[in-house]
Design a protein around this motif. Structure first.
Motif, PDB file in Angstrom:
ATOM      1  N   ILE A   1       0.838  -1.206   0.000  1.00  0.00           N
ATOM      2  CA  ILE A   1       0.000   0.000   0.000  1.00  0.00           C
ATOM      3  C   ILE A   1       0.869   1.251   0.000  1.00  0.00           C
ATOM      4  O   ILE A   1       0.653   2.192  -0.767  1.00  0.00           O
ATOM      5  N   ALA A   2       1.880   1.260   0.869  1.00  0.00           N
ATOM      6  CA  ALA A   2       2.702   2.450   1.029  1.00  0.00           C
ATOM      7  C   ALA A   2       3.640   2.653  -0.149  1.00  0.00           C
ATOM      8  O   ALA A   2       3.733   3.734  -0.727  1.00  0.00           O
ATOM      9  N   ASP A   3       4.328   1.589  -0.529  1.00  0.00           N
ATOM     10  CA  ASP A   3       5.501   1.731  -1.369  1.00  0.00           C
ATOM     11  C   ASP A   3       5.233   1.368  -2.820  1.00  0.00           C
ATOM     12  O   ASP A   3       6.051   1.629  -3.692  1.00  0.00           O
ATOM     13  N   ARG A   4       4.099   0.706  -3.112  1.00  0.00           N
ATOM     14  CA  ARG A   4       3.842   0.276  -4.491  1.00  0.00           C
ATOM     15  C   ARG A   4       2.577   0.909  -5.038  1.00  0.00           C
ATOM     16  O   ARG A   4       2.578   1.517  -6.091  1.00  0.00           O
ATOM     17  N   LEU A   5       1.459   0.815  -4.258  1.00  0.00           N
ATOM     18  CA  LEU A   5       0.203   1.438  -4.688  1.00  0.00           C
ATOM     19  C   LEU A   5       0.310   2.952  -4.649  1.00  0.00           C
ATOM     20  O   LEU A   5      -0.188   3.650  -5.543  1.00  0.00           O
ATOM     21  N   GLY A   6       0.942   3.480  -3.583  1.00  0.00           N
ATOM     22  CA  GLY A   6       1.064   4.934  -3.461  1.00  0.00           C
ATOM     23  C   GLY A   6      -0.143   5.600  -2.839  1.00  0.00           C
ATOM     24  O   GLY A   6      -0.406   6.780  -3.084  1.00  0.00           O
ATOM     25  N   ALA A   7      -0.906   4.841  -2.037  1.00  0.00           N
ATOM     26  CA  ALA A   7      -1.964   5.486  -1.256  1.00  0.00           C
ATOM     27  C   ALA A   7      -1.326   6.230  -0.096  1.00  0.00           C
ATOM     28  O   ALA A   7      -0.285   5.823   0.403  1.00  0.00           O
TER      29      ALA A   7
END
Lengths: 437, 112
Positions: free
Chosen positions: A155-161
């Motif tokens: 979520i933090a490092d790949r999706l960018g939410a």
């Protein structure tokens, strides 16, 4: 690797202590809200989290949450905090970062306890907390909080939410788990016919005050540095909370006819929850908007349990799940490029950030609810999660902990009184005593 | 002797106490009580949910008096406790066989 910064380190040490204080604050906030016969058990559930999670964190929690390159879960490379004593994490000593994150891991399961007030077997709670932080919190913290140059949590490092301080990992997570636990344990005897109003509102307000104070460490500390972004997060936290407290009491003035102290305390917490994910991506004006939205929506959401018939005793769903969703999703509308480098929908940034926010919120909600439901069922089916009807009527404080919160009676020797001093030492059999006498 | 028991609204306690004192009653016993009468309590809204409050807080006043004074004392209580609105309460009396002053052992009217 950047040099250790003493200013950052000092602020993060202080922030860690502030976040720890939130859990006793939560214990008072919850403790005042239950009936007089369960105040100690309510407080005890929070203190048990401090004990259990701190140890699990050192054993394997930190490693599962903040190590490795897998998007879903960490590894065992830092079991026992192995290899972290002299290494750095950004501009901090790694252990300082680890201590800060530990405090988040402590308060998240403690939040769940409000959904199952008055009726959870203490041993069941200890087992549930142990399983839950291991299988739910550590992985979700990995998803949301672990940055590792594109190889961190998904979520933090790949999706960018954006989730600055844990709207998803802490609040949506605890809210969804609270709902699952409330469903597994069932309603308290007499709910919803009996009012079950708070027994000690000054304690609720004291707890809310401690939460508000500690939350500056939670939110401004999540900048992981003593810098301008920490300042933005600090101011946003203050104004969103203020706006939400006022919005809640205005809402209930229209709905119920009175501005209550329980309302102002709940509104403040709803504002703190909603600004948690957003405090590092909106302006102070955006923070006021988030606060007002959270105050109104959460005040209305606490009525849902009566409509759907689930006994979320202290409104963990209405405040933490709903407040967490409000804050996480409103980032998609109110994110400001001046703060975070991306504009939300209302600043002309389009729908893409809102979509990422919705994916993050939905993933955490779904995973937490399903796994928490299964874990609570496992505890119920093995050692038991719900106390007996007799224990519940007599009060869990006396039956589970052999204590009562307030001993006001002077006439009969207090809550356990009536008799004289027990002369027999514990463990001496009756016949031995009679021989000596 | 008669034991007069009055269930009154808590905020009328001072009025009743003063009226009884002016009348010349020597002692009363007061306790907190709760209950309902013909209206069966009322409803209240708190935190978005409506509840029936069927046990309403009241105050119970007990007075031990000589037979001849009983009607007048009842009258004094009723007058001083009345507001004319629902929930004003009730007053009743029951005969009492024995009364003893613990300190002296006096009995009957002397014990009042």
């Amino acid at each position: 690797m950047p040099k250790i910064d003493s200013g950052d380190t000092a602020w993060m040490l202080a922030s860690s202590a502030l976040v720890l204080l939130m859990t006793p604050g939560l214990a008072f906030f919850y403790g005042g809200m239950v009936r007089v016969k369960s105040v100690l058990n309510m407080i005890m559930m929070s203190f048990a989290c401090i004990g259990i999670v701190s140890i699990l964190w050192v054993l394997f929690g930190y490693s599962l949450a903040f190590k490795g390159t897998n998007p879903l879960i960490g590894d065992f490379s830092a079991v026992g905090l192995n290899g972290t004593l002299k290494s750095a994490s950004g501009t901090l000593p790694e252990l300082v970062f680890s201590a800060f994150q530990l405090m988040f891991a402590i308060i998240t399961p403690a939040l769940i306890s409000g959904a199952i007030a008055d009726r959870a077997k203490f041993g069941g709670w200890v087992l549930f907390t142990t399983l839950w932080v291991t299988i739910v919190y550590f992985p979700v913290a990995h998803w949301v909080f672990y940055f590792n140059d594109g190889k961190g949590g998904w979520i933090a490092d790949r999706l960018g939410a954006f989730d600055f301080a844990g709207g998803t990992a802490v609040h949506i997570n605890a809210g969804a788990a609270g709902l699952a636990c409330a469903l597994v344990l069932g309603k308290r005897r007499g709910w919803p016919k009996e009012p079950m109003r708070p027994h000690n509102l000054p304690l609720v307000l004291l707890g809310a005050g401690l939460l508000w104070f500690g939350w500056f460490g939670f939110n401004a500390g999540s900048a992981v540095a003593a810098n301008g972004l920490a300042g933005i997060a600090f101011m946003n936290t203050q104004v969103a909370t203020a706006a939400a407290a006022m919005a809640w009491i205005v809402t209930e003035k229209f709905r119920d006819g009175h501005c209550t102290t329980l309302g102002v305390a709940s509104g403040a917490v709803a504002g703190l929850v909603a600004i948690t994910p957003a405090c590092g991506s909106v302006t102070p004006m955006g923070a006021i908007a988030i606060g007002i939205a959270a105050g109104v929506l959460c005040a209305l959401a606490v009525g849902l349990k009566f409509r759907f018939g689930f006994d979320d005793s202290l409104d963990v769903v209405g405040i933490h799940l709903v407040g967490g969703l409000v804050g996480t999703l409103l980032i998609g509308l109110l994110a400001s490029a001046d703060v975070v480098g991306t504009d939300g929908l209302l600043y002309g940034g389009g729908l893409s950030q809102l979509g990422k926010q919705a994916i993050a919120a939905g993933a955490v909600l779904g995973y937490s609810f399903v796994v928490s439901y299964v874990l609570a069922q496992i505890v119920e089916k093995t050692i038991g999660f719900r106390i007996t009807p007799e224990e519940e009527v007599n009060g869990i404080d006396t039956t589970a902990h052999a204590e009562s919160g307030y001993d006001f009676s002077s006439t009969f020797g207090g809550a356990f009184g009536g008799g004289g001093p027990i002369t027999k030492p514990v463990g001496v059999a009756d016949d031995e005593r009679s021989v000596k006498a | 002797m008669k034991l007069i028991t009055a269930i009154i609204k808590p905020f009328k306690l001072d009025d009743v106490k003063n009226a009884l004192e002016s009348f010349g009653v020597h002692g009363i016993t007061v306790s907190e009580a709760s209950g309902y009468g013909r209206q069966k309590g009322h409803t209240e809204v708190y935190r978005g949910a409506e509840y029936t409050v069927d046990l309403v807080p009241k105050v119970r006043v007990e007075v031990l008096v000589d037979d001849g004074e009983a009607e007048d004392v009842i009258e004094v209580i009723v007058k001083s406790a009345a507001t004319g609105r629902i929930g004003d309460g009730k007053v009743w009396s029951v005969p009492v066989d024995v009364a003893v002053r613990v300190r002296t052992g006096e009995r009957g009217a002397d014990a009042l």
